[in-house]
Motif scaffolding. Structure first.
Motif, PDB file in Angstrom:
ATOM      1  N   TRP A  84      11.585  -1.581   0.262  1.00  0.00           N
ATOM      2  CA  TRP A  84      12.981  -1.939  -0.004  1.00  0.00           C
ATOM      3  C   TRP A  84      13.980  -0.911   0.513  1.00  0.00           C
ATOM      4  CZ3 TRP A  84      15.719   1.618  -2.614  1.00  0.00           C
ATOM      5  CH2 TRP A  84      14.998   2.561  -3.354  1.00  0.00           C
ATOM      6  N   ALA A  85      13.567   0.313   0.702  1.00  0.00           N
ATOM      7  CA  ALA A  85      14.479   1.396   1.084  1.00  0.00           C
ATOM      8  C   ALA A  85      14.691   1.435   2.599  1.00  0.00           C
ATOM      9  CB  ALA A  85      13.929   2.727   0.596  1.00  0.00           C
ATOM     10  N   THR A  86      15.634   2.264   3.020  1.00  0.00           N
ATOM     11  CA  THR A  86      15.889   2.450   4.449  1.00  0.00           C
ATOM     12  C   THR A  86      15.336   3.791   4.899  1.00  0.00           C
ATOM     13  OG1 THR A  86      18.067   3.382   3.984  1.00  0.00           O
ATOM     14  CG2 THR A  86      17.968   1.021   4.433  1.00  0.00           C
ATOM     15  N   ASP A  87      14.958   3.850   6.165  1.00  0.00           N
ATOM     16  CA  ASP A  87      14.456   5.080   6.790  1.00  0.00           C
ATOM     17  C   ASP A  87      13.278   5.686   6.035  1.00  0.00           C
ATOM     18  OD1 ASP A  87      16.438   4.848   8.780  1.00  0.00           O
ATOM     19  OD2 ASP A  87      17.889   5.903   7.513  1.00  0.00           O
ATOM     20  N   VAL A  88      12.296   4.855   5.719  1.00  0.00           N
ATOM     21  CA  VAL A  88      11.104   5.293   5.000  1.00  0.00           C
ATOM     22  C   VAL A  88      10.064   5.764   6.015  1.00  0.00           C
ATOM     23  CG1 VAL A  88       9.225   4.542   3.484  1.00  0.00           C
ATOM     24  CG2 VAL A  88      11.557   3.721   3.103  1.00  0.00           C
ATOM     25  N   ASN A  89       9.511   6.941   5.768  1.00  0.00           N
ATOM     26  CA  ASN A  89       8.484   7.503   6.642  1.00  0.00           C
ATOM     27  C   ASN A  89       7.131   6.864   6.361  1.00  0.00           C
ATOM     28  OD1 ASN A  89      10.163   9.442   7.935  1.00  0.00           O
ATOM     29  ND2 ASN A  89      10.044  10.707   6.104  1.00  0.00           N
ATOM     30  N   LEU A  90       6.459   6.430   7.407  1.00  0.00           N
ATOM     31  CA  LEU A  90       5.082   5.964   7.323  1.00  0.00           C
ATOM     32  C   LEU A  90       4.219   7.117   7.812  1.00  0.00           C
ATOM     33  CD1 LEU A  90       6.798   3.338   7.344  1.00  0.00           C
ATOM     34  CD2 LEU A  90       4.837   2.253   8.418  1.00  0.00           C
ATOM     35  N   ARG A  91       3.308   7.570   6.974  1.00  0.00           N
ATOM     36  CA  ARG A  91       2.546   8.792   7.227  1.00  0.00           C
ATOM     37  C   ARG A  91       1.091   8.507   7.575  1.00  0.00           C
ATOM     38  NH1 ARG A  91       5.952  13.244   7.573  1.00  0.00           N
ATOM     39  NH2 ARG A  91       7.629  12.994   6.074  1.00  0.00           N
ATOM     40  N   GLN A  92       0.471   9.504   8.213  1.00  0.00           N
ATOM     41  CA  GLN A  92      -0.932   9.400   8.598  1.00  0.00           C
ATOM     42  C   GLN A  92      -1.854   9.507   7.388  1.00  0.00           C
ATOM     43  OE1 GLN A  92      -2.358  12.533  11.249  1.00  0.00           O
ATOM     44  NE2 GLN A  92      -3.239  10.938  12.537  1.00  0.00           N
ATOM     45  N   GLN A  93      -1.462  10.270   6.386  1.00  0.00           N
ATOM     46  CA  GLN A  93      -2.218  10.467   5.153  1.00  0.00           C
ATOM     47  C   GLN A  93      -1.253  10.364   3.970  1.00  0.00           C
ATOM     48  OE1 GLN A  93      -5.581  10.847   5.005  1.00  0.00           O
ATOM     49  NE2 GLN A  93      -5.637  10.644   7.237  1.00  0.00           N
ATOM     50  N   PRO A  94      -1.748  10.230   2.734  1.00  0.00           N
ATOM     51  CA  PRO A  94      -0.858  10.090   1.575  1.00  0.00           C
ATOM     52  C   PRO A  94      -0.242  11.419   1.111  1.00  0.00           C
ATOM     53  CG  PRO A  94      -3.134   9.867   0.877  1.00  0.00           C
ATOM     54  CD  PRO A  94      -3.149   9.977   2.375  1.00  0.00           C
ATOM     55  N   THR A  95       0.488  12.039   2.009  1.00  0.00           N
ATOM     56  CA  THR A  95       1.188  13.288   1.736  1.00  0.00           C
ATOM     57  C   THR A  95       2.379  13.403   2.672  1.00  0.00           C
ATOM     58  OG1 THR A  95       1.025  15.700   1.791  1.00  0.00           O
ATOM     59  CG2 THR A  95      -0.478  14.502   3.214  1.00  0.00           C
ATOM     60  N   ASN A 133       6.714   9.857  -7.993  1.00  0.00           N
ATOM     61  CA  ASN A 133       5.507   9.045  -7.951  1.00  0.00           C
ATOM     62  C   ASN A 133       4.462   9.738  -7.093  1.00  0.00           C
ATOM     63  OD1 ASN A 133       3.622   6.995  -8.079  1.00  0.00           O
ATOM     64  ND2 ASN A 133       5.036   5.377  -7.508  1.00  0.00           N
ATOM     65  N   ASN A 134       3.195   9.635  -7.517  1.00  0.00           N
ATOM     66  CA  ASN A 134       2.113  10.186  -6.698  1.00  0.00           C
ATOM     67  C   ASN A 134       1.189   9.091  -6.153  1.00  0.00           C
ATOM     68  OD1 ASN A 134       0.759   9.537  -9.080  1.00  0.00           O
ATOM     69  ND2 ASN A 134      -0.566  11.326  -8.993  1.00  0.00           N
ATOM     70  N   TRP A 135       1.576   7.825  -6.322  1.00  0.00           N
ATOM     71  CA  TRP A 135       0.794   6.725  -5.755  1.00  0.00           C
ATOM     72  C   TRP A 135       1.322   6.383  -4.363  1.00  0.00           C
ATOM     73  CZ3 TRP A 135      -3.635   4.515  -7.312  1.00  0.00           C
ATOM     74  CH2 TRP A 135      -4.087   4.817  -8.600  1.00  0.00           C
ATOM     75  N   TRP A 136       0.387   6.189  -3.435  1.00  0.00           N
ATOM     76  CA  TRP A 136       0.691   5.836  -2.053  1.00  0.00           C
ATOM     77  C   TRP A 136      -0.077   4.579  -1.686  1.00  0.00           C
ATOM     78  CZ3 TRP A 136       3.292   9.132   1.648  1.00  0.00           C
ATOM     79  CH2 TRP A 136       3.760  10.339   1.113  1.00  0.00           C
ATOM     80  N   THR A 137       0.528   3.737  -0.862  1.00  0.00           N
ATOM     81  CA  THR A 137      -0.112   2.498  -0.411  1.00  0.00           C
ATOM     82  C   THR A 137      -0.348   2.565   1.093  1.00  0.00           C
ATOM     83  OG1 THR A 137       0.879   1.202  -2.184  1.00  0.00           O
ATOM     84  CG2 THR A 137       0.161  -0.010  -0.232  1.00  0.00           C
ATOM     85  N   ALA A 138      -1.570   2.210   1.489  1.00  0.00           N
ATOM     86  CA  ALA A 138      -1.915   2.101   2.907  1.00  0.00           C
ATOM     87  C   ALA A 138      -1.432   0.732   3.374  1.00  0.00           C
ATOM     88  CB  ALA A 138      -3.420   2.235   3.104  1.00  0.00           C
ATOM     89  N   VAL A 139      -0.594   0.713   4.405  1.00  0.00           N
ATOM     90  CA  VAL A 139      -0.009  -0.532   4.902  1.00  0.00           C
ATOM     91  C   VAL A 139      -0.289  -0.707   6.385  1.00  0.00           C
ATOM     92  CG1 VAL A 139       1.846  -0.521   3.172  1.00  0.00           C
ATOM     93  CG2 VAL A 139       2.241   0.519   5.412  1.00  0.00           C
ATOM     94  N   GLN A 140      -0.160  -1.944   6.815  1.00  0.00           N
ATOM     95  CA  GLN A 140      -0.195  -2.250   8.248  1.00  0.00           C
ATOM     96  C   GLN A 140       0.779  -3.388   8.505  1.00  0.00           C
ATOM     97  OE1 GLN A 140      -4.254  -3.181   9.157  1.00  0.00           O
ATOM     98  NE2 GLN A 140      -4.113  -5.242   8.375  1.00  0.00           N
ATOM     99  N   GLU A 141       1.267  -3.446   9.725  1.00  0.00           N
ATOM    100  CA  GLU A 141       2.189  -4.525  10.076  1.00  0.00           C
ATOM    101  C   GLU A 141       1.408  -5.831  10.169  1.00  0.00           C
ATOM    102  OE1 GLU A 141       5.839  -3.143  12.306  1.00  0.00           O
ATOM    103  OE2 GLU A 141       4.222  -2.135  13.359  1.00  0.00           O
ATOM    104  N   PHE A 142       2.121  -6.958   9.997  1.00  0.00           N
ATOM    105  CA  PHE A 142       1.462  -8.248   9.947  1.00  0.00           C
ATOM    106  C   PHE A 142       0.681  -8.583  11.211  1.00  0.00           C
ATOM    107  CE2 PHE A 142       4.852  -9.516   6.738  1.00  0.00           C
ATOM    108  CZ  PHE A 142       4.036  -9.180   5.670  1.00  0.00           C
ATOM    109  N   ALA A 143       1.128  -8.140  12.354  1.00  0.00           N
ATOM    110  CA  ALA A 143       0.418  -8.435  13.598  1.00  0.00           C
ATOM    111  C   ALA A 143      -0.834  -7.580  13.722  1.00  0.00           C
ATOM    112  CB  ALA A 143       1.330  -8.206  14.798  1.00  0.00           C
ATOM    113  N   GLY A 144      -1.042  -6.700  12.746  1.00  0.00           N
ATOM    114  CA  GLY A 144      -2.151  -5.760  12.802  1.00  0.00           C
ATOM    115  C   GLY A 144      -1.655  -4.469  13.423  1.00  0.00           C
ATOM    116  N   SER A 145      -2.115  -3.387  12.927  1.00  0.00           N
ATOM    117  CA  SER A 145      -1.706  -2.081  13.451  1.00  0.00           C
ATOM    118  C   SER A 145      -2.601  -1.027  12.848  1.00  0.00           C
ATOM    119  CB  SER A 145      -0.246  -1.791  13.078  1.00  0.00           C
ATOM    120  OG  SER A 145      -0.131  -1.547  11.687  1.00  0.00           O
TER     121      SER A 145
END
Length: 125
Positions: free
Chosen positions: A47-58, A91-103
């Motif tokens: 929901w937020a803007t300019d959210v960093n997608l990281r290689q690991q949950p840190t 929060n210390n919970w992180w979610t692993a995500v991928q784009e719908f087309a796969g990534s």
């Protein structure tokens, strides 16, 4: 409105191309993307803007991409580094995500995903 969504989608697609590792089909609006991904995965909304997608949950991990108001497929979630954002909380919970087309898989702190501290429907890693 349609022109604004098209411009936003085009801008996100161009930004995704520049990042490289992630697929090029970023979604512009929540209604346009819900339930568009892998039916075996849970759709989540950043929901937020300019959210960093990281290689690991840190937050010390390399940034793979930056997304704003974006739908993704959630693969799983785990506890990682605690993130504190004065405007949102902690929060210390992180979610692993991928784009719908796969990534490639990228990690987003759950502070920035609609659904609370731990996201219902997303399995633990």
């Amino acid at each position: 409105m349609k022109r604004m969504i098209s411009r936003t989608a085009m801008g996100l697609a161009v930004a995704a191309l520049a990042v490289g590792g992630l697929a090029t089909t970023a979604q512009a609006a929540p209604a346009a993307a819900a339930n568009s991904g892998d039916p075996t995965l849970t759709d989540v909304y950043v929901w937020a803007t300019d959210v960093n997608l990281r290689q690991q949950p840190t937050s010390d991990s390399p940034r793979l991409a930056v997304r704003s108001q974006w739908w993704a497929d959630a693969v799983c979630q785990t506890q990682g580094q605690t993130v504190h954002d004065p405007a949102v909380g902690t929060n210390n919970w992180w979610t692993a995500v991928q784009e719908f087309a796969g990534s490639d898989i990228a990690w987003v702190n759950n502070l920035y995903i609609r659904g609370g501290q731990k996201i219902a429907g997303v399995p633990d890693c």
